[in-house]
Design a protein around this motif. Structure first.
Motif, PDB file in Angstrom:
ATOM      1  N   ILE A   1      27.680  41.491  39.160  1.00 28.98           N
ATOM      2  CA  ILE A   1      28.419  42.672  39.983  1.00 28.98           C
ATOM      3  C   ILE A   1      28.875  43.838  38.780  1.00 28.98           C
ATOM      4  O   ILE A   1      29.216  43.611  37.677  1.00 28.98           O
ATOM      5  N   GLY A   2      28.372  45.052  39.372  1.00 31.32           N
ATOM      6  CA  GLY A   2      28.347  46.062  38.021  1.00 31.32           C
ATOM      7  C   GLY A   2      29.815  46.727  38.085  1.00 31.32           C
ATOM      8  O   GLY A   2      30.443  46.642  38.696  1.00 31.32           O
ATOM      9  N   LEU A   3      29.618  47.378  36.857  1.00 35.81           N
ATOM     10  CA  LEU A   3      31.011  48.221  36.360  1.00 35.81           C
ATOM     11  C   LEU A   3      31.474  49.352  37.520  1.00 35.81           C
ATOM     12  O   LEU A   3      30.141  49.919  38.243  1.00 35.81           O
ATOM     13  N   ASN A   4      32.534  49.356  37.853  1.00 29.86           N
ATOM     14  CA  ASN A   4      32.970  50.265  38.823  1.00 29.86           C
ATOM     15  C   ASN A   4      32.513  49.947  40.545  1.00 29.86           C
ATOM     16  O   ASN A   4      32.261  51.005  41.033  1.00 29.86           O
ATOM     17  N   ALA A   5      32.350  48.792  40.565  1.00 30.42           N
ATOM     18  CA  ALA A   5      31.402  48.811  41.940  1.00 30.42           C
ATOM     19  C   ALA A   5      32.290  48.929  43.092  1.00 30.42           C
ATOM     20  O   ALA A   5      31.689  49.526  44.113  1.00 30.42           O
ATOM     21  N   PHE A   6      33.750  48.766  43.073  1.00 30.85           N
ATOM     22  CA  PHE A   6      34.438  49.035  44.098  1.00 30.85           C
ATOM     23  C   PHE A   6      35.236  50.336  43.690  1.00 30.85           C
ATOM     24  O   PHE A   6      36.576  50.363  44.551  1.00 30.85           O
ATOM     25  N   TYR A   7      35.213  51.013  42.620  1.00 29.22           N
ATOM     26  CA  TYR A   7      36.090  52.059  42.069  1.00 29.22           C
ATOM     27  C   TYR A   7      36.631  52.895  43.194  1.00 29.22           C
ATOM     28  O   TYR A   7      35.699  53.657  43.858  1.00 29.22           O
ATOM     29  N   LYS A   8      37.910  53.336  43.554  1.00 28.72           N
ATOM     30  CA  LYS A   8      38.533  53.929  44.351  1.00 28.72           C
ATOM     31  C   LYS A   8      37.905  53.681  45.949  1.00 28.72           C
ATOM     32  O   LYS A   8      37.981  54.622  46.741  1.00 28.72           O
ATOM     33  N   GLY A   9      37.322  52.519  46.387  1.00 27.58           N
ATOM     34  CA  GLY A   9      36.673  52.215  47.190  1.00 27.58           C
ATOM     35  C   GLY A   9      37.362  51.467  48.235  1.00 27.58           C
ATOM     36  O   GLY A   9      38.488  50.918  47.939  1.00 27.58           O
ATOM     37  N   GLY A  10      37.090  51.381  49.615  1.00 20.30           N
ATOM     38  CA  GLY A  10      38.017  50.417  50.421  1.00 20.30           C
ATOM     39  C   GLY A  10      39.029  51.142  51.007  1.00 20.30           C
ATOM     40  O   GLY A  10      39.320  52.233  50.925  1.00 20.30           O
ATOM     41  N   ASN A  11      39.744  50.525  52.116  1.00 24.07           N
ATOM     42  CA  ASN A  11      40.944  50.928  52.532  1.00 24.07           C
ATOM     43  C   ASN A  11      41.888  49.896  52.670  1.00 24.07           C
ATOM     44  O   ASN A  11      41.666  48.657  52.285  1.00 24.07           O
ATOM     45  N   ALA A  12      42.949  50.042  53.493  1.00 20.84           N
ATOM     46  CA  ALA A  12      44.014  48.809  53.534  1.00 20.84           C
ATOM     47  C   ALA A  12      43.603  47.792  54.437  1.00 20.84           C
ATOM     48  O   ALA A  12      44.185  46.612  54.223  1.00 20.84           O
TER      49      ALA A  12
ATOM     50  N   ASN B   1      33.118  32.522  37.080  1.00 18.20           N
ATOM     51  CA  ASN B   1      34.080  31.852  36.552  1.00 18.20           C
ATOM     52  C   ASN B   1      34.546  31.865  34.900  1.00 18.20           C
ATOM     53  O   ASN B   1      35.376  31.187  34.691  1.00 18.20           O
ATOM     54  N   ASP B   2      33.454  32.243  33.981  1.00 16.26           N
ATOM     55  CA  ASP B   2      33.933  32.556  33.001  1.00 16.26           C
ATOM     56  C   ASP B   2      34.608  33.676  32.603  1.00 16.26           C
ATOM     57  O   ASP B   2      34.780  34.852  33.343  1.00 16.26           O
ATOM     58  N   ALA B   3      35.400  33.866  31.444  1.00 17.89           N
ATOM     59  CA  ALA B   3      36.517  34.755  31.156  1.00 17.89           C
ATOM     60  C   ALA B   3      35.756  36.315  31.062  1.00 17.89           C
ATOM     61  O   ALA B   3      36.119  37.329  31.619  1.00 17.89           O
ATOM     62  N   SER B   4      34.376  36.343  30.397  1.00 17.23           N
ATOM     63  CA  SER B   4      33.838  37.568  30.255  1.00 17.23           C
ATOM     64  C   SER B   4      33.496  38.184  31.691  1.00 17.23           C
ATOM     65  O   SER B   4      33.622  39.234  31.877  1.00 17.23           O
ATOM     66  N   VAL B   5      32.863  37.230  32.590  1.00 18.43           N
ATOM     67  CA  VAL B   5      32.532  37.765  33.887  1.00 18.43           C
ATOM     68  C   VAL B   5      33.526  38.159  34.540  1.00 18.43           C
ATOM     69  O   VAL B   5      33.663  39.038  35.682  1.00 18.43           O
ATOM     70  N   VAL B   6      34.826  37.262  34.490  1.00 19.35           N
ATOM     71  CA  VAL B   6      35.979  37.752  35.231  1.00 19.35           C
ATOM     72  C   VAL B   6      36.571  39.056  34.851  1.00 19.35           C
ATOM     73  O   VAL B   6      36.957  39.724  35.728  1.00 19.35           O
ATOM     74  N   ARG B   7      36.411  39.508  33.680  1.00 21.44           N
ATOM     75  CA  ARG B   7      36.817  40.747  33.181  1.00 21.44           C
ATOM     76  C   ARG B   7      35.782  41.768  33.779  1.00 21.44           C
ATOM     77  O   ARG B   7      36.466  42.772  34.090  1.00 21.44           O
ATOM     78  N   THR B   8      34.604  41.556  33.788  1.00 16.80           N
ATOM     79  CA  THR B   8      33.878  42.330  34.895  1.00 16.80           C
ATOM     80  C   THR B   8      34.078  42.689  36.135  1.00 16.80           C
ATOM     81  O   THR B   8      33.967  43.752  36.788  1.00 16.80           O
ATOM     82  N   VAL B   9      34.654  41.489  36.749  1.00 19.01           N
ATOM     83  CA  VAL B   9      34.987  41.679  37.982  1.00 19.01           C
ATOM     84  C   VAL B   9      36.172  42.699  38.091  1.00 19.01           C
ATOM     85  O   VAL B   9      36.387  43.572  39.047  1.00 19.01           O
ATOM     86  N   LEU B  10      37.002  42.331  37.161  1.00 25.65           N
ATOM     87  CA  LEU B  10      38.413  43.085  37.000  1.00 25.65           C
ATOM     88  C   LEU B  10      37.928  44.851  36.931  1.00 25.65           C
ATOM     89  O   LEU B  10      38.497  45.557  37.665  1.00 25.65           O
ATOM     90  N   ASP B  11      37.067  44.704  36.052  1.00 31.97           N
ATOM     91  CA  ASP B  11      36.779  46.364  35.770  1.00 31.97           C
ATOM     92  C   ASP B  11      35.947  46.890  37.283  1.00 31.97           C
ATOM     93  O   ASP B  11      36.075  48.000  37.608  1.00 31.97           O
ATOM     94  N   ALA B  12      35.301  46.086  38.018  1.00 27.97           N
ATOM     95  CA  ALA B  12      34.594  46.485  39.157  1.00 27.97           C
ATOM     96  C   ALA B  12      35.774  46.630  40.197  1.00 27.97           C
ATOM     97  O   ALA B  12      35.467  47.661  41.183  1.00 27.97           O
ATOM     98  N   LEU B  13      36.895  46.201  40.257  1.00 28.36           N
ATOM     99  CA  LEU B  13      37.865  46.231  41.121  1.00 28.36           C
ATOM    100  C   LEU B  13      38.885  47.422  40.745  1.00 28.36           C
ATOM    101  O   LEU B  13      39.950  47.543  41.531  1.00 28.36           O
ATOM    102  N   GLU B  14      38.597  48.026  39.698  1.00 32.78           N
ATOM    103  CA  GLU B  14      39.540  49.002  39.330  1.00 32.78           C
ATOM    104  C   GLU B  14      39.948  50.128  40.495  1.00 32.78           C
ATOM    105  O   GLU B  14      39.056  50.838  40.824  1.00 32.78           O
ATOM    106  N   ASP B  15      41.185  50.271  40.589  1.00 32.93           N
ATOM    107  CA  ASP B  15      41.509  51.102  41.716  1.00 32.93           C
ATOM    108  C   ASP B  15      40.935  51.163  43.052  1.00 32.93           C
ATOM    109  O   ASP B  15      40.923  51.973  43.906  1.00 32.93           O
ATOM    110  N   TYR B  16      40.608  49.763  43.375  1.00 33.54           N
ATOM    111  CA  TYR B  16      40.217  49.476  44.704  1.00 33.54           C
ATOM    112  C   TYR B  16      41.361  49.564  45.596  1.00 33.54           C
ATOM    113  O   TYR B  16      42.403  49.066  45.387  1.00 33.54           O
ATOM    114  N   LYS B  17      41.179  50.001  47.096  1.00 34.79           N
ATOM    115  CA  LYS B  17      42.063  50.149  47.816  1.00 34.79           C
ATOM    116  C   LYS B  17      42.431  49.275  48.781  1.00 34.79           C
ATOM    117  O   LYS B  17      43.493  49.380  49.417  1.00 34.79           O
ATOM    118  N   GLY B  18      41.752  48.125  48.824  1.00 32.86           N
ATOM    119  CA  GLY B  18      42.203  47.012  49.854  1.00 32.86           C
ATOM    120  C   GLY B  18      42.593  45.951  48.919  1.00 32.86           C
ATOM    121  O   GLY B  18      43.656  46.071  47.965  1.00 32.86           O
TER     122      GLY B  18
END
Length: 286
Positions: free
Chosen positions: A177-188, A200-217
């Motif tokens: 999953i790429g960086l900022n994949a869902f950045y400011k994307g989605g709705n309620a 499920n390893d720590a580095s990939v989980v960190r990447t997922v969290l980055d991908a979901l930054e400011d995600y709206k759902g």
């Protein structure tokens, strides 16, 4: 005449009016076929009962200024890079709702597409490219991946500033999953499951969290593959005991340990001291 192919660059930079409707025998729209065709009265429409279209090539409708209506493309396998990029007519419709064969959505495929996108039941989809739905701003758009799916890759910025609804509840096959994949994307109404067995390893989980930054759902945390009865998934996608299930009546959870819930088990004439022991409540019995 049964038109089966619209060749590469067929109407590239064409300034006149294009009217193509009921193209039910069409099998491919090749690279750049309608790129920069600038007449706003142009119409390309595939909506009939029988549809054979398997490929929409790269740049096929890039900067096309007319109206695009493509529905029920059940045998379509590929939407190429930049296929609908900057196709800005707000009446545009690209719709796949029934069982379908789509496996690839290329980079920038719907980048800055201003019409309605409805892509559902994408159980065979394997790859969503970089910036695939970036700035696709129609609020009625929907991209829904079913629980049983083949998705392995979501590119960087794939849903960045996408204003429609995203549903992705099962990441069991996802490996990237790429960086900022869902950045400011989605709705309620959007729902994304952050966890999957290959994420499920720590580095990939960190990447997922980055991908979901400011995600709206909303985000759910589920590892249905290995988290069994009496367990749940935490924010790091790890299976942990679900104390709501395994701490029974009259108990509570204190740092992951089931302890007596004195608020429930203390009887009449009793109180709880600092050590959690039931003692006589002398204010009531004296």
């Amino acid at each position: 005449m049964r038109l089966t192919t619209i060749g590469a660059n067929a109407f590239n930079n064409f300034k006149g009016r294009i009217t193509l409707k009921i193209l039910n025998m069409l099998k491919s729209i090749d690279d750049g076929a309608f790129k920069q065709a600038s007449n706003t009265s142009s119409v390309v429409e595939i909506t009939g009962k029988w549809k054979w279209l398997t490929t929409i090539g790269s740049d096929a409708f890039r900067e096309f200024k007319g109206t695009i209506t493509l529905k029920n493309l059940n045998v379509l396998t590929t939407i190429g890079n930049y296929a609908f990029n900057l196709a800005t007519h707000t009446d545009n419709v690209v719709e796949i709702t029934d069982e379908n064969a789509l496996t690839t959505i290329g980079a920038n495929a719907f980048n800055n597409f201003k019409g309605t996108i409805t892509l559902q039941n994408l159980n065979l989809l394997k790859s969503i490219g970089n910036y695939a739905f970036n700035l696709a701003t129609h609020t009625e758009s929907v991209v829904s991946i079913p629980d049983e799916n083949a998705l392995t890759t979501i590119g960087a910025n794939a849903f960045m500033d996408f204003k429609g609804t995203i549903t992705l509840k099962n990441l069991n096959n996802l490996v990237y999953i790429g960086l900022n994949a869902f950045y400011k994307g989605g709705n309620a109404d959007s729902v994304i499951n952050k966890c999957g067995p290959k994420l499920n390893d720590a580095s990939v989980v960190r990447t997922v969290l980055d991908a979901l930054e400011d995600y709206k759902g909303s985000i759910i945390y589920e590892r249905s593959d290995i988290c069994g009865e009496g367990t749940t998934t935490n924010e790091n996608c790890k299976c942990v005991p679900n104390y709501k299930k395994i701490c029974g009546d009259g108990t509570t959870n204190n740092n992951g340990v089931c302890n007596p819930d004195y608020d429930k088990i203390i009887g009449h004439g009793q109180t709880k001291n600092n050590n959690g022991v039931c003692n006589p409540d002398y204010t009531k019995i004296c």
